[in-house]
Design a protein around this motif. Structure first.
Motif, PDB file in Angstrom:
ATOM      1  N   VAL A  36       7.790  -1.972  -2.625  1.00 27.76           N
ATOM      2  CA  VAL A  36       8.148  -1.155  -3.778  1.00 27.76           C
ATOM      3  C   VAL A  36       7.921   0.320  -3.469  1.00 27.76           C
ATOM      4  O   VAL A  36       6.825   0.715  -3.046  1.00 27.76           O
ATOM      5  CB  VAL A  36       7.315  -1.548  -5.017  1.00 27.76           C
ATOM      6  CG1 VAL A  36       7.552  -0.568  -6.162  1.00 27.76           C
ATOM      7  CG2 VAL A  36       7.642  -2.973  -5.458  1.00 27.76           C
ATOM      8  N   VAL A  68       1.210   0.771  -8.712  1.00 28.32           N
ATOM      9  CA  VAL A  68       1.177   0.894  -7.253  1.00 28.32           C
ATOM     10  C   VAL A  68      -0.250   0.961  -6.734  1.00 28.32           C
ATOM     11  O   VAL A  68      -1.204   1.162  -7.494  1.00 28.32           O
ATOM     12  CB  VAL A  68       1.963   2.154  -6.779  1.00 28.32           C
ATOM     13  CG1 VAL A  68       3.407   2.088  -7.250  1.00 28.32           C
ATOM     14  CG2 VAL A  68       1.289   3.431  -7.274  1.00 28.32           C
ATOM     15  N   PRO A  80       2.587  -1.305  -2.520  1.00 24.84           N
ATOM     16  CA  PRO A  80       3.505  -0.504  -3.341  1.00 24.84           C
ATOM     17  C   PRO A  80       3.102   0.975  -3.320  1.00 24.84           C
ATOM     18  O   PRO A  80       1.929   1.318  -3.456  1.00 24.84           O
ATOM     19  CB  PRO A  80       3.337  -1.104  -4.743  1.00 24.84           C
ATOM     20  CG  PRO A  80       2.843  -2.488  -4.512  1.00 24.84           C
ATOM     21  CD  PRO A  80       1.994  -2.420  -3.282  1.00 24.84           C
ATOM     22  N   ASP A  98       3.420  -3.078   3.031  1.00 27.72           N
ATOM     23  CA  ASP A  98       3.364  -4.100   1.987  1.00 27.72           C
ATOM     24  C   ASP A  98       2.590  -3.641   0.755  1.00 27.72           C
ATOM     25  O   ASP A  98       2.411  -4.414  -0.177  1.00 27.72           O
ATOM     26  CB  ASP A  98       2.761  -5.394   2.534  1.00 27.72           C
ATOM     27  CG  ASP A  98       1.357  -5.189   3.112  1.00 27.72           C
ATOM     28  OD1 ASP A  98       0.856  -4.045   3.094  1.00 27.72           O
ATOM     29  OD2 ASP A  98       0.776  -6.181   3.598  1.00 27.72           O
ATOM     30  N   ALA A 156       6.068  -6.913  -6.494  1.00 25.16           N
ATOM     31  CA  ALA A 156       5.182  -6.693  -5.345  1.00 25.16           C
ATOM     32  C   ALA A 156       4.480  -7.972  -4.929  1.00 25.16           C
ATOM     33  O   ALA A 156       4.316  -8.260  -3.741  1.00 25.16           O
ATOM     34  CB  ALA A 156       4.179  -5.593  -5.670  1.00 25.16           C
TER      35      ALA A 156
END
Length: 239
Positions: free
Chosen positions: A186, A200, A33, A31, A180
């Motif tokens: 992602v 991220v 990114p 979960d 996200a």
């Protein structure tokens, strides 16, 4: 070994004829990114294409939500919840913006054509324009909106900021953050280090078709020696 990863890649090899492109790639995505970074020619796009089923892997496994994707066609993988924003956008020249979106739109999901237009007002303004009449930024908006209409569980984005003006890059980063936050996993391939680290939480670095490093985005941001060694960036250079 049990894993909570949505995407689990083990020992992935890819060959194009005599060329060995991916070498035993191991990668998990849950979960948080994840950004895939590396210089040109390191296998990043090949990894995306293999996940999507555009190239059959030579060895190893790719599992999505526990299901082995071996032998599954790209359209089947998409129907399972894998959305793809390819490098170069791949917008059809002879279709309008609205025709692009209607082809992939599904009923009952959080992402609808109206929501895409709310997110990208410029696309609504240009909805009757053909793909070849759109700017690079508009084409990227369309490619992202098209992928979101699949209401995916995983979004794979390959160089989404390539060739875009800084203001549009900022908009793309914000959208990736929104995706996200909505619980969509992602996987981001990106040459622009600043954009990647803003989008991220974790990064993996590819060198010669292998994942050689994995760390938090913050750790890479602080490690200029790592940036120089694997990405060819001098201190302060965003890429």
């Amino acid at each position: 070994m049990a894993t909570d990863a949505l995407l689990e890649i083990r020992g992935l090899d890819l060959r194009y004829g005599s060329s060995h492109v991916l070498h035993g790639v191991d990668l998990n995505l849950g979960d948080r990114p994840l950004g895939i970074l590396g210089r040109n020619g390191m296998g990043k796009t090949s990894l995306c294409n293999t996940i999507l089923g555009l190239h059959p892997n030579s060895a190893g496994t790719i599992r999505f939500d526990g299901v082995d994707l071996s032998g599954l066609a790209p359209e089947k993988r998409a129907s399972m919840g894998i959305g793809y924003v390819p490098q170069g956008r791949r917008v059809f020249r002879s279709l309008t913006v609205e025709e692009h979106l209607k082809i992939v739109a599904r009923k009952g999901g959080a992402w609808t054509i109206d929501r895409v237009y709310e997110t990208f007002p410029r696309l609504k303004e240009r909805r009757r324009n053909l793909g070849n009449a759109l700017s690079g930024g508009e084409q990227q908006m369309l490619a992202i909106g098209r992928a979101l209409l699949l209401n995916p569980r995983l979004m794979v984005l390959d160089e989404p900021t390539e060739g875009l003006a800084p203001a549009i890059v900022s908009d793309v980063v914000k959208l990736i953050e929104l995706i996200a936050q909505e619980g969509i996993a992602v996987l981001l391939v990106e040459q622009n280090l600043h954009a990647a680290l803003a989008s991220v939480k974790d990064v993996a670095i590819m060198v010669g078709g292998e994942v050689v490093e994995r760390m938090t985005a913050q750790a890479l941001e602080e490690d200029t020696a790592m940036q120089k060694r694997h990405l060819g960036l001098e201190p302060g250079q965003a890429g």
